[in-house]
Design a protein around this motif. Sequence first.
Motif, mmCIF file in Angstrom:
data_model
loop_
_atom_site.group_PDB
_atom_site.id
_atom_site.type_symbol
_atom_site.label_atom_id
_atom_site.label_comp_id
_atom_site.label_asym_id
_atom_site.label_seq_id
_atom_site.Cartn_x
_atom_site.Cartn_y
_atom_site.Cartn_z
ATOM 1 N N ALA A 1 -10.258 -56.708 60.500
ATOM 2 C CA ALA A 1 -10.741 -57.393 61.705
ATOM 3 C C ALA A 1 -12.248 -57.253 61.845
ATOM 4 O O ALA A 1 -12.964 -58.212 62.189
ATOM 5 C CB ALA A 1 -10.031 -56.843 62.939
ATOM 6 N N GLN A 2 -12.792 -56.093 61.595
ATOM 7 C CA GLN A 2 -14.241 -55.895 61.678
ATOM 8 C C GLN A 2 -14.968 -56.725 60.625
ATOM 9 O O GLN A 2 -16.047 -57.281 60.875
ATOM 10 C CB GLN A 2 -14.563 -54.406 61.515
ATOM 11 N N ALA A 3 -14.368 -56.832 59.444
ATOM 12 C CA ALA A 3 -15.027 -57.626 58.385
ATOM 13 C C ALA A 3 -15.049 -59.103 58.750
ATOM 14 O O ALA A 3 -16.066 -59.811 58.550
ATOM 15 C CB ALA A 3 -14.283 -57.413 57.062
ATOM 16 N N SER A 4 -13.969 -59.615 59.335
ATOM 17 C CA SER A 4 -13.943 -61.033 59.725
ATOM 18 C C SER A 4 -14.909 -61.303 60.868
ATOM 19 O O SER A 4 -15.604 -62.332 60.908
ATOM 20 C CB SER A 4 -12.516 -61.425 60.108
ATOM 21 N N GLN A 5 -15.018 -60.398 61.820
ATOM 22 C CA GLN A 5 -15.976 -60.586 62.919
ATOM 23 C C GLN A 5 -17.422 -60.552 62.411
ATOM 24 O O GLN A 5 -18.259 -61.319 62.859
ATOM 25 C CB GLN A 5 -15.760 -59.484 63.966
ATOM 26 N N ALA A 6 -17.713 -59.677 61.458
ATOM 27 C CA ALA A 6 -19.078 -59.623 60.907
ATOM 28 C C ALA A 6 -19.416 -60.904 60.154
ATOM 29 O O ALA A 6 -20.547 -61.420 60.225
ATOM 30 C CB ALA A 6 -19.211 -58.417 59.982
ATOM 31 N N ALA A 7 -18.444 -61.490 59.439
ATOM 32 C CA ALA A 7 -18.708 -62.738 58.693
ATOM 33 C C ALA A 7 -18.923 -63.904 59.637
ATOM 34 O O ALA A 7 -19.743 -64.801 59.390
ATOM 35 C CB ALA A 7 -17.542 -63.027 57.745
ATOM 36 N N THR A 8 -18.216 -63.943 60.774
ATOM 37 C CA THR A 8 -18.375 -65.035 61.747
ATOM 38 C C THR A 8 -19.685 -64.924 62.520
ATOM 39 O O THR A 8 -20.384 -65.905 62.768
ATOM 40 C CB THR A 8 -17.192 -65.030 62.718
ATOM 41 N N GLY B 1 -22.548 -63.469 61.633
ATOM 42 C CA GLY B 1 -23.748 -63.244 60.793
ATOM 43 C C GLY B 1 -24.820 -64.302 60.954
ATOM 44 O O GLY B 1 -25.991 -63.999 61.249
ATOM 45 N N PRO B 2 -24.589 -65.664 60.874
ATOM 46 C CA PRO B 2 -25.666 -66.678 60.994
ATOM 47 C C PRO B 2 -26.304 -66.675 62.361
ATOM 48 O O PRO B 2 -27.517 -66.823 62.492
ATOM 49 C CB PRO B 2 -24.923 -67.992 60.717
ATOM 50 N N SER B 3 -25.581 -66.542 63.415
ATOM 51 C CA SER B 3 -26.190 -66.562 64.739
ATOM 52 C C SER B 3 -27.106 -65.391 64.939
ATOM 53 O O SER B 3 -28.131 -65.486 65.624
ATOM 54 C CB SER B 3 -25.087 -66.569 65.814
ATOM 55 N N VAL B 4 -26.837 -64.327 64.349
ATOM 56 C CA VAL B 4 -27.729 -63.162 64.481
ATOM 57 C C VAL B 4 -29.023 -63.404 63.771
ATOM 58 O O VAL B 4 -30.106 -63.037 64.248
ATOM 59 C CB VAL B 4 -27.012 -61.920 63.922
ATOM 60 N N GLN B 5 -29.045 -64.154 62.645
ATOM 61 C CA GLN B 5 -30.280 -64.407 61.915
ATOM 62 C C GLN B 5 -31.175 -65.383 62.654
ATOM 63 O O GLN B 5 -32.393 -65.298 62.586
ATOM 64 C CB GLN B 5 -29.960 -64.956 60.526
ATOM 65 N N ARG B 6 -30.614 -66.413 63.454
ATOM 66 C CA ARG B 6 -31.444 -67.369 64.169
ATOM 67 C C ARG B 6 -32.050 -66.757 65.428
ATOM 68 O O ARG B 6 -33.008 -67.254 65.972
ATOM 69 C CB ARG B 6 -30.579 -68.594 64.575
ATOM 70 N N GLY B 7 -31.568 -65.775 65.926
ATOM 71 C CA GLY B 7 -32.082 -65.164 67.143
ATOM 72 C C GLY B 7 -33.306 -64.335 66.877
ATOM 73 O O GLY B 7 -33.751 -64.153 65.738
#
Length: 373
Positions: free
Chosen positions: A331-338, A340-346
Amino acid sequence: MAFRDGPFENLKVPLVWTAAVVVVVSIVAAGLLLVSDRKAVDGGSSYGAVRGAADTVTGPVSGILAAPVRWVGAVTDYVGGYFFAVSENRKLKAELAELQPWRDQAIALKNVNARYEALLGLRTEPPVPMITARAISDARGPFNRAKLLDVGTRRGVRIGNPVINEHGLVGRVTGATGGVSRMVLLTDVASRTPVLVDRTDARALLTGDGSDNPRLEFVRGAGSVQPGDRILSSGDGGGLPRGIPIGVAAKGIDGSWRVKLFSDRGAVDYVRVLLFQDFGQLVDPNALNAPPLAGLGTAPEPSLEQAAAIADVAARRQAAARAQAERTRQAQASQAATAGPSVQRGPAPRAAPDQSTPETPPGGPSPAPGGAA
């Protein structure tokens, strides 16, 4: 006509030749009898009837002829025994004198073995370790009654150990060295022994006064002692085990109660020393705990079925814990993959201040662009 007037008057036959001829004829006849003797059908001899008849005739005659021979032999033995009686008597006296010391030694050894068997058969309840000793000297006086024993501290003897023989209590150890110990008898003036009356369980104190029968003092209860009552050790004070036989109560001439000691029934030569210190050595401390109390300190050991059930439950819990940990990780791995892109644009996250450098107070000078702090 007489024989000497006949034709054989001048015939002379030598006696030797006559005897030789008779012997030869007898041998030939005996050989013929042996050869012609054959077994009958029923297993008997062919001359059985003749032999039986001969035995029947010659039996009584032989018995009559043998009687004088027996009588002569008996008379000869009687006369010979009469003439040799003196020497035989001397021989028997010498053997008796030689065997006399052996007889005395055998009697002494028999008595000692009987004493040892009686001592080795002593048992106490509860069991108390004991050792066998021998009295090597005796000190007797108007008041002093003591003995020295051939055992000491090297054998475990300590001051206060009770001493018994095959009949009952003898005394107590009052001094001990490496190989010798001193025993004070119950009749010594320094002896004080707590006792009880077996019939009424009344307590008293056995006090030695130098006589053969120690005094019974401080008897509790009116009429609690009667003549003939057995006196035992009470165990009060922890110096002696309870129930050791001591003697029987008797009324003295002066009206006081006294005790006829069992130990006076025989010589106090061989004794046993009870290695008794206190009642703590007679009871196992673990045996004092009741079964419910025994489980408070330590859990009882489970049975095989209980151990197998406990192991099965533990294995199931470990498998469930591993499965839960695996699901959490996925579950933690799937949440990190989802996310990930929004964290880079911020905007970039602000770094935490370094704790090693002091924080700039408000209103202080700010660093110039491109300059040093």
